[in-house]
Design a protein around this motif. Structure first.
Motif, mmCIF file in Angstrom:
data_model
loop_
_atom_site.group_PDB
_atom_site.id
_atom_site.type_symbol
_atom_site.label_atom_id
_atom_site.label_comp_id
_atom_site.label_asym_id
_atom_site.label_seq_id
_atom_site.Cartn_x
_atom_site.Cartn_y
_atom_site.Cartn_z
ATOM 1 N N LEU A 47 16.500 24.695 -34.602
ATOM 2 C CA LEU A 47 16.416 26.151 -34.051
ATOM 3 C C LEU A 47 17.887 26.874 -34.286
ATOM 4 O O LEU A 47 18.887 26.108 -34.680
ATOM 5 C CB LEU A 47 16.201 25.911 -32.602
ATOM 6 N N PRO A 48 17.648 28.182 -33.817
ATOM 7 C CA PRO A 48 19.033 29.036 -33.940
ATOM 8 C C PRO A 48 20.099 28.068 -33.035
ATOM 9 O O PRO A 48 19.576 27.959 -31.863
ATOM 10 C CB PRO A 48 18.684 30.226 -33.652
ATOM 11 N N ARG A 53 22.274 26.359 -27.960
ATOM 12 C CA ARG A 53 23.288 26.123 -26.844
ATOM 13 C C ARG A 53 22.592 26.388 -25.561
ATOM 14 O O ARG A 53 23.144 25.762 -24.547
ATOM 15 C CB ARG A 53 24.454 27.332 -27.272
ATOM 16 N N GLY A 54 21.759 27.324 -25.390
ATOM 17 C CA GLY A 54 20.945 27.444 -24.258
ATOM 18 C C GLY A 54 20.127 26.201 -23.763
ATOM 19 O O GLY A 54 20.085 25.878 -22.647
ATOM 20 N N VAL A 55 19.501 25.460 -24.795
ATOM 21 C CA VAL A 55 18.830 24.276 -24.379
ATOM 22 C C VAL A 55 19.795 23.200 -24.013
ATOM 23 O O VAL A 55 19.644 22.528 -23.157
ATOM 24 C CB VAL A 55 18.331 23.776 -25.780
ATOM 25 N N LEU A 56 21.131 23.173 -24.522
ATOM 26 C CA LEU A 56 21.809 22.180 -24.064
ATOM 27 C C LEU A 56 22.618 22.311 -22.683
ATOM 28 O O LEU A 56 22.607 21.522 -21.858
ATOM 29 C CB LEU A 56 23.100 22.015 -24.887
ATOM 30 N N ARG A 57 22.666 23.591 -22.475
ATOM 31 C CA ARG A 57 23.041 24.136 -21.095
ATOM 32 C C ARG A 57 22.064 23.533 -20.095
ATOM 33 O O ARG A 57 22.424 23.277 -18.756
ATOM 34 C CB ARG A 57 23.402 25.478 -21.039
ATOM 35 N N ARG A 58 20.610 23.863 -20.361
ATOM 36 C CA ARG A 58 19.758 23.562 -19.487
ATOM 37 C C ARG A 58 19.579 22.272 -19.146
ATOM 38 O O ARG A 58 18.742 21.591 -18.170
ATOM 39 C CB ARG A 58 18.508 24.351 -19.752
ATOM 40 N N GLY A 64 19.164 13.919 -27.028
ATOM 41 C CA GLY A 64 19.690 12.811 -28.041
ATOM 42 C C GLY A 64 20.979 13.314 -28.916
ATOM 43 O O GLY A 64 21.286 14.492 -28.521
ATOM 44 N N PRO A 65 21.116 12.936 -29.965
ATOM 45 C CA PRO A 65 22.184 13.356 -30.865
ATOM 46 C C PRO A 65 21.984 14.808 -31.290
ATOM 47 O O PRO A 65 20.747 15.088 -31.454
ATOM 48 C CB PRO A 65 22.192 12.138 -32.142
ATOM 49 N N VAL A 66 23.150 15.601 -31.365
ATOM 50 C CA VAL A 66 22.877 17.172 -31.856
ATOM 51 C C VAL A 66 23.948 17.402 -32.926
ATOM 52 O O VAL A 66 25.095 17.096 -32.824
ATOM 53 C CB VAL A 66 23.078 17.971 -30.601
ATOM 54 N N ALA A 177 11.350 28.516 -25.116
ATOM 55 C CA ALA A 177 11.692 29.629 -24.240
ATOM 56 C C ALA A 177 13.036 30.211 -24.614
ATOM 57 O O ALA A 177 13.479 31.335 -24.519
ATOM 58 C CB ALA A 177 11.790 29.214 -22.789
ATOM 59 N N GLU A 178 14.057 29.460 -25.221
ATOM 60 C CA GLU A 178 15.329 29.950 -25.370
ATOM 61 C C GLU A 178 15.287 30.595 -27.079
ATOM 62 O O GLU A 178 16.018 31.628 -27.019
ATOM 63 C CB GLU A 178 16.279 28.723 -25.794
#
Length: 213
Positions: A47-48, A53-58, A64-66, A177-178
Motif C-alpha cells: 500500500l502507499p 504509516r497510518g496502519v502502523l500508528r493504529r 509482522g515485519p514491515v 480505511a487508511e
C-alpha cells in the motif's frame, strides 16, 4: 542444444541472498536486485507509504515485519492471504471502491531489503533513495510465521478482535480505511471535489461488521 549458464551473482547480491536463505530460510530469486519469493513463507500486503504509516500508528505491534521501498510500504502477512484479499474487501464492504491496495502471493517477488545492521551498496553506504529497507525487520533464528497476520478459526469473534495475536481481518480493514483516507486527502490537495460518502459508509459498516463478528 547449448546450455544457458546464468551469470554469477555479485559478491553483494550473493551475500544478501545467502543471509535470507541461511538466516531466515526464505527463498530468493537472483537479481539485481535480489528478490524474495512470496507465497511460500509469507505473502505481502502492499500500500502507499502514507497509508502504511497510518496502519502502523493504529495497530501498533499487531503487525509482522514491515518493509519500505520508495513510496510503497510492504507488510508481511501469512502465506495464502493474497487469495483472501478480494473476499475480505467485499465482506468489509470495500469492494468496488478504488483503493491502492494490493497483495503479492504465489510466485510473487519482493525486492529484498538490506538486512538489519548492514550497509547497502551505494558509494556513501546509504544506497539509492529507492532502496528497500526494513522498518520492522524479521529476527534471524526465529520463525516468522507466528508474527504474521492471518485468518485462523481460533481468532473469530469479539474476543479475537481484542486478542494480541495478529489478525488479517483487522489489518485489511485498517489498511483499506487508511488507503481511502490518503486518496481523499490527495484529491483535496489537487483541488478536486472528492465524493467520500461511499467510502465513509463502507468504513463505518466494515468496522461494525468486524466488531460484531
Amino acid at each position: 542444444m547449448a546450455l544457458t549458464v546464468p551469470p554469477p551473482r555479485s559478491p553483494i547480491d550473493g551475500g544478501l541472498a545467502r543471509w535470507y536463505e541461511h538466516e531466515l530460510g526464505w527463498a530468493t530469486a537472483a537479481g539485481p536486485p535480489v528478490q524474495l519469493v512470496t507465497g511460500l513463507r509469507f505473502d505481502v500486503l502492499e500500500l502507499p507509504a502514507a497509508a502504511g504509516r497510518g496502519v502502523l500508528r493504529r495497530m501498533g505491534a499487531a503487525v509482522g515485519p514491515v518493509a519500505l521501498m520508495g513510496r510503497r510500504m510492504r507488510l508481511l502477512v501469512a502465506a495464502g492471504s493474497a487469495e483472501e484479499l478480494p473476499g475480505l474487501l467485499d465482506w468489509l464492504e470495500w469492494g468496488g471502491i478504488s483503493l491502492d491496495l494490493a497483495m503479492l502471493g504465489t510466485d510473487g517477488r519482493m525486492t529484498a531489503p538490506v538486512p538489519p545492521g548492514r550497509r547497502s551498496a551505494g558509494r556513501s553506504g546509504s544506497g539509492p533513495p529507492e532502496a528497500a529497507v526494513w522498518l520492522r525487520a524479521p529476527e534471524p533464528g526465529r520463525e516468522v510465521e507466528p508474527s504474521l497476520p492471518a485468518l485462523r478459526p481460533s481468532l473469530r469473534g469479539r474476543a479475537a478482535a481484542e486478542a494480541d495475536a495478529p489478525c488479517l481481518v483487522r489489518l485489511v480493514a485498517t489498511a483499506a480505511a487508511e488507503c481511502h483516507r490518503v486518496r481523499l486527502l490527495s484529491a483535496a490537495a489537487r483541488g478536486r471535489r472528492p465524493e467520500p460518502e461511499a467510502g465513509a459508509a463502507a468504513q463505518q459498516r466494515g468496522a461494525q461488521r468486524f466488531a460484531s463478528s
